[in-house]
Design a protein around this motif. Structure first.
Motif, PDB file in Angstrom:
ATOM      1  N   ALA A 119       0.836  -1.209   0.000  1.00  0.00           N
ATOM      2  CA  ALA A 119       0.000   0.000   0.000  1.00  0.00           C
ATOM      3  C   ALA A 119       0.871   1.259   0.000  1.00  0.00           C
ATOM      4  CB  ALA A 119      -0.930  -0.018   1.208  1.00  0.00           C
ATOM      5  N   LEU A 120       1.939   1.208   0.786  1.00  0.00           N
ATOM      6  CA  LEU A 120       2.857   2.349   0.858  1.00  0.00           C
ATOM      7  C   LEU A 120       3.547   2.556  -0.498  1.00  0.00           C
ATOM      8  CD1 LEU A 120       3.684   4.128   3.360  1.00  0.00           C
ATOM      9  CD2 LEU A 120       5.762   2.749   3.462  1.00  0.00           C
ATOM     10  N   GLY A 121       3.960   1.455  -1.118  1.00  0.00           N
ATOM     11  CA  GLY A 121       4.617   1.526  -2.426  1.00  0.00           C
ATOM     12  C   GLY A 121       3.693   2.118  -3.486  1.00  0.00           C
ATOM     13  N   ILE A 122       2.422   1.736  -3.421  1.00  0.00           N
ATOM     14  CA  ILE A 122       1.440   2.257  -4.395  1.00  0.00           C
ATOM     15  C   ILE A 122       1.210   3.752  -4.155  1.00  0.00           C
ATOM     16  CG2 ILE A 122      -0.979   2.153  -5.100  1.00  0.00           C
ATOM     17  CD1 ILE A 122      -0.796  -0.926  -4.317  1.00  0.00           C
ATOM     18  N   ALA A 123       0.995   4.129  -2.894  1.00  0.00           N
ATOM     19  CA  ALA A 123       0.733   5.545  -2.576  1.00  0.00           C
ATOM     20  C   ALA A 123       1.952   6.401  -2.937  1.00  0.00           C
ATOM     21  CB  ALA A 123       0.395   5.686  -1.095  1.00  0.00           C
ATOM     22  N   ASP A 124       3.145   5.859  -2.700  1.00  0.00           N
ATOM     23  CA  ASP A 124       4.382   6.579  -3.052  1.00  0.00           C
ATOM     24  C   ASP A 124       4.410   6.867  -4.556  1.00  0.00           C
ATOM     25  OD1 ASP A 124       7.101   7.525  -2.773  1.00  0.00           O
ATOM     26  OD2 ASP A 124       7.771   5.600  -3.585  1.00  0.00           O
ATOM     27  N   ARG A 125       4.050   5.855  -5.361  1.00  0.00           N
ATOM     28  CA  ARG A 125       4.055   6.054  -6.818  1.00  0.00           C
ATOM     29  C   ARG A 125       2.999   7.072  -7.236  1.00  0.00           C
ATOM     30  NH1 ARG A 125       6.306   1.449  -5.487  1.00  0.00           N
ATOM     31  NH2 ARG A 125       7.728   0.315  -6.857  1.00  0.00           N
ATOM     32  N   PHE A 126       1.821   7.044  -6.624  1.00  0.00           N
ATOM     33  CA  PHE A 126       0.775   8.054  -6.927  1.00  0.00           C
ATOM     34  C   PHE A 126       1.332   9.451  -6.677  1.00  0.00           C
ATOM     35  CE2 PHE A 126      -2.604   4.937  -7.158  1.00  0.00           C
ATOM     36  CZ  PHE A 126      -3.664   5.586  -7.752  1.00  0.00           C
ATOM     37  N   ILE A 127       1.974   9.631  -5.521  1.00  0.00           N
ATOM     38  CA  ILE A 127       2.428  10.973  -5.145  1.00  0.00           C
ATOM     39  C   ILE A 127       3.578  11.427  -6.031  1.00  0.00           C
ATOM     40  CG2 ILE A 127       3.575  12.277  -3.285  1.00  0.00           C
ATOM     41  CD1 ILE A 127       1.667  10.870  -1.323  1.00  0.00           C
ATOM     42  N   ARG A 128       4.534  10.555  -6.274  1.00  0.00           N
ATOM     43  CA  ARG A 128       5.688  10.937  -7.115  1.00  0.00           C
ATOM     44  C   ARG A 128       5.276  11.309  -8.529  1.00  0.00           C
ATOM     45  NH1 ARG A 128      11.238   8.604  -5.958  1.00  0.00           N
ATOM     46  NH2 ARG A 128      11.081   7.724  -3.893  1.00  0.00           N
ATOM     47  N   THR A 129       4.195  10.695  -9.022  1.00  0.00           N
ATOM     48  CA  THR A 129       3.786  10.961 -10.412  1.00  0.00           C
ATOM     49  C   THR A 129       2.663  12.000 -10.480  1.00  0.00           C
ATOM     50  OG1 THR A 129       2.319   9.049 -10.286  1.00  0.00           O
ATOM     51  CG2 THR A 129       4.491   8.693 -11.255  1.00  0.00           C
ATOM     52  N   GLY A 130       2.383  12.652  -9.371  1.00  0.00           N
ATOM     53  CA  GLY A 130       1.412  13.751  -9.387  1.00  0.00           C
ATOM     54  C   GLY A 130      -0.037  13.309  -9.314  1.00  0.00           C
ATOM     55  N   GLY A 131      -0.280  12.031  -9.032  1.00  0.00           N
ATOM     56  CA  GLY A 131      -1.656  11.519  -8.973  1.00  0.00           C
ATOM     57  C   GLY A 131      -2.345  11.772  -7.643  1.00  0.00           C
ATOM     58  N   ALA A 132      -1.582  12.167  -6.641  1.00  0.00           N
ATOM     59  CA  ALA A 132      -2.149  12.477  -5.325  1.00  0.00           C
ATOM     60  C   ALA A 132      -1.164  13.364  -4.573  1.00  0.00           C
ATOM     61  CB  ALA A 132      -2.405  11.195  -4.529  1.00  0.00           C
ATOM     62  N   ARG A 133      -1.697  14.123  -3.615  1.00  0.00           N
ATOM     63  CA  ARG A 133      -0.817  14.996  -2.804  1.00  0.00           C
ATOM     64  C   ARG A 133      -0.825  14.624  -1.331  1.00  0.00           C
ATOM     65  NH1 ARG A 133      -1.177  21.004  -5.136  1.00  0.00           N
ATOM     66  NH2 ARG A 133       0.605  21.060  -3.754  1.00  0.00           N
ATOM     67  N   CYS A 134      -1.928  14.034  -0.900  1.00  0.00           N
ATOM     68  CA  CYS A 134      -2.051  13.697   0.526  1.00  0.00           C
ATOM     69  C   CYS A 134      -2.782  12.351   0.645  1.00  0.00           C
ATOM     70  CB  CYS A 134      -2.832  14.793   1.244  1.00  0.00           C
ATOM     71  SG  CYS A 134      -3.049  14.489   3.003  1.00  0.00           S
ATOM     72  N   ALA A 162      -4.963  -1.906  14.145  1.00  0.00           N
ATOM     73  CA  ALA A 162      -4.974  -1.014  12.965  1.00  0.00           C
ATOM     74  C   ALA A 162      -3.872   0.023  13.101  1.00  0.00           C
ATOM     75  CB  ALA A 162      -6.333  -0.315  12.864  1.00  0.00           C
ATOM     76  N   GLY A 163      -3.289   0.358  11.960  1.00  0.00           N
ATOM     77  CA  GLY A 163      -2.299   1.435  11.914  1.00  0.00           C
ATOM     78  C   GLY A 163      -2.521   2.242  10.642  1.00  0.00           C
ATOM     79  N   ALA A 164      -2.108   3.505  10.673  1.00  0.00           N
ATOM     80  CA  ALA A 164      -2.293   4.355   9.491  1.00  0.00           C
ATOM     81  C   ALA A 164      -1.173   5.376   9.428  1.00  0.00           C
ATOM     82  CB  ALA A 164      -3.648   5.070   9.573  1.00  0.00           C
ATOM     83  N   VAL A 165      -0.865   5.803   8.209  1.00  0.00           N
ATOM     84  CA  VAL A 165       0.080   6.909   8.036  1.00  0.00           C
ATOM     85  C   VAL A 165      -0.499   7.890   7.020  1.00  0.00           C
ATOM     86  CG1 VAL A 165       2.071   5.394   8.474  1.00  0.00           C
ATOM     87  CG2 VAL A 165       1.462   5.941   6.116  1.00  0.00           C
ATOM     88  N   VAL A 166      -0.093   9.145   7.169  1.00  0.00           N
ATOM     89  CA  VAL A 166      -0.407  10.152   6.150  1.00  0.00           C
ATOM     90  C   VAL A 166       0.879  10.394   5.370  1.00  0.00           C
ATOM     91  CG1 VAL A 166      -1.175  12.512   5.718  1.00  0.00           C
ATOM     92  CG2 VAL A 166      -2.177  11.188   7.597  1.00  0.00           C
ATOM     93  N   LEU A 167       0.776  10.288   4.052  1.00  0.00           N
ATOM     94  CA  LEU A 167       1.924  10.530   3.166  1.00  0.00           C
ATOM     95  C   LEU A 167       1.632  11.786   2.366  1.00  0.00           C
ATOM     96  CD1 LEU A 167       3.015   7.368   1.138  1.00  0.00           C
ATOM     97  CD2 LEU A 167       4.227   8.481   3.006  1.00  0.00           C
ATOM     98  N   GLU A 168       2.603  12.703   2.333  1.00  0.00           N
ATOM     99  CA  GLU A 168       2.361  13.947   1.599  1.00  0.00           C
ATOM    100  C   GLU A 168       3.477  14.252   0.629  1.00  0.00           C
ATOM    101  OE1 GLU A 168       0.662  17.297   3.671  1.00  0.00           O
ATOM    102  OE2 GLU A 168       0.630  16.089   5.500  1.00  0.00           O
ATOM    103  N   GLU A 169       3.107  14.963  -0.419  1.00  0.00           N
ATOM    104  CA  GLU A 169       4.076  15.424  -1.404  1.00  0.00           C
ATOM    105  C   GLU A 169       5.095  16.329  -0.699  1.00  0.00           C
ATOM    106  OE1 GLU A 169       2.350  18.261  -4.077  1.00  0.00           O
ATOM    107  OE2 GLU A 169       3.422  17.384  -5.764  1.00  0.00           O
ATOM    108  N   SER A 170       6.378  16.144  -1.057  1.00  0.00           N
ATOM    109  CA  SER A 170       7.413  16.923  -0.380  1.00  0.00           C
ATOM    110  C   SER A 170       8.600  17.118  -1.329  1.00  0.00           C
ATOM    111  CB  SER A 170       7.850  16.162   0.878  1.00  0.00           C
ATOM    112  OG  SER A 170       9.160  16.452   1.229  1.00  0.00           O
TER     113      SER A 170
END
Ligand code: UT7
Length: 322
Positions: A119-134, A162-170
């Motif tokens: 899930a982290l790997g997928i979200a990382d790719r979304f953010i790096r390619t501009g598909g998501a910011r948060c 349960a655990g969760a993280v917020v990933l943001e564009e940086s």
């Protein structure tokens, strides 16, 4: 070039604690065996009316608060779970509704114990390619519902959480790389059969519960995790000494210790929660990460390695600067 940076973490454990002593009343086991062979002393178990989405909501709200974000800032939800509330819709969509968000991308990932790393790997790719910011990245499980409480080989191992993280564009470094693998040839060593006709060995056994050849999984996990450490360091041009913290999937203290040895890391540099949480599958890494960050062992600027191995087989790692 933008990075995905971890801006907040949160976790939640159900109130009910089940000790090893309680398991002694259910199956032919004992506290000493469980501690020695797995490191587990207790696990948390959800209440009858508590769902995966319920416990994930607590973790997600805590992660958003830690990040200084509100639900309306989230534009992507990736939810790793093997124990979704329903076959569909995705638990990510149920969580989205709970958080009062409309319209953003939301989906589940099924990679069992490696689910959070996927899930982290997928979200990382979304953010790096501009598909998501948060992005809200969640790992949550109610494994107690798929544990066979008559099977001593598995019922002593698992817990809920349960655990969760917020990933943001940086602009500055966050996640450096993620490495995601699978090999379906090993599907039968760790699986949940659909029903009594779904057993490759031809045994009549009830479906719907975790079945594992523990010994074989243990050997594969130890060897494979050793290799993924090398792969991750090589991909980033790093040496073992560059890693400040290991946050491993929490399946067995002996597997965790073997990976730490591979990294020449003392156990003091490993976030270990298996003794209190048991194996919470996709939730175990975000739970451990939240523990290590909230008790201030993991500091901003530290180099952190996450790794996991599980059913599929699936395995993976993520390297990040916190
Ligand atoms: O998270 C996804 C990945 N999962 C894992 O990574 C789990 C990997 N596997 C393991 O962690 C370990 O294999 C287990 C903890 C599941 C089992 O430990 P082990 O050291 O591999 O034990 P074993 O299966 O080789 O069994 C050793 C003995 C057997 O008795 P005999 O045949 O030697 O008389 C088992 O029947 O221990 C017995 N045993 C138990 N005894 C007391 C198995 N389970 C239990 C138990 N209590 N709960």
């Amino acid at each position: 070039m933008s990075f995905a940076r971890l801006s907040g973490t949160g976790s939640y454990l159900p109130e009910r604690v089940m000790t090893n002593a309680e398991l002694e009343a259910l199956v032919d086991t004992n506290d000493e065996w469980i501690r020695e062979r797995t490191g587990i002393q207790q696990r948390h178990i959800v209440g009858d009316d508590e769902t995966t989405c319920d416990i994930a909501e607590h973790a997600a709200r805590r992660a958003l608060t830690a990040a200084g974000r509100s639900p309306s800032d989230v534009d992507l939800i990736v939810f790793a779970t093997t124990t979704p509330d329903r076959i569909f819709p995705a638990t990510a969509c149920l969580l989205q509704a709970r958080l009062g968000i409309h319209g953003c991308t939301a989906f589940d990932v099924q990679a069992v114990c490696t689910g959070f790393v996927y899930a982290l790997g997928i979200a990382d790719r979304f953010i790096r390619t501009g598909g998501a910011r948060c992005a809200l990245v969640v790992g949550a499980e109610t494994l107690s519902r798929i544990v066979d409480w008559t099977d001593r080989g598995t019922c002593v191992l698992f817990g809920d959480g349960a655990g969760a993280v917020v990933l943001e564009e940086s602009k500055g470094a966050g996640i450096h790389s993620t490495h995601l693998h699978a090999d379906g040839h090993y599907a039968d060593l760790l699986h949940v059969p659909r029903d009594s006709t779904d057993d490759p060995a031809g045994n009549e056994m009830p479906g719907g519960y975790i079945r594992m050849k523990g010994n074989e999984v243990f050997r594969m996990a130890t060897n494979t995790l050793g290799r993924i450490v090398d792969e991750t360091l090589l991909a980033n041009g790093l040496e073992k000494r560059d890693i400040d913290w290991l946050v491993p999937h929490q399946a067995n203290i002996r597997i965790i210790a073997a990976t730490a040895r591979k990294l020449n890391l003392p156990l003091e540099r490993v976030i270990v929660t298996v003794e209190r949480h048991g194996n919470t599958s996709a939730a175990s890494i975000p739970l451990a990460l939240d523990v290590g960050i909230r008790d201030e062992r993991i500091q901003r600027g530290d180099m952190v390695l996450l790794e996991a191995f599980g059913g599929g087989f699936t395995w993976g790692s993520a390297l990040l600067t916190y």
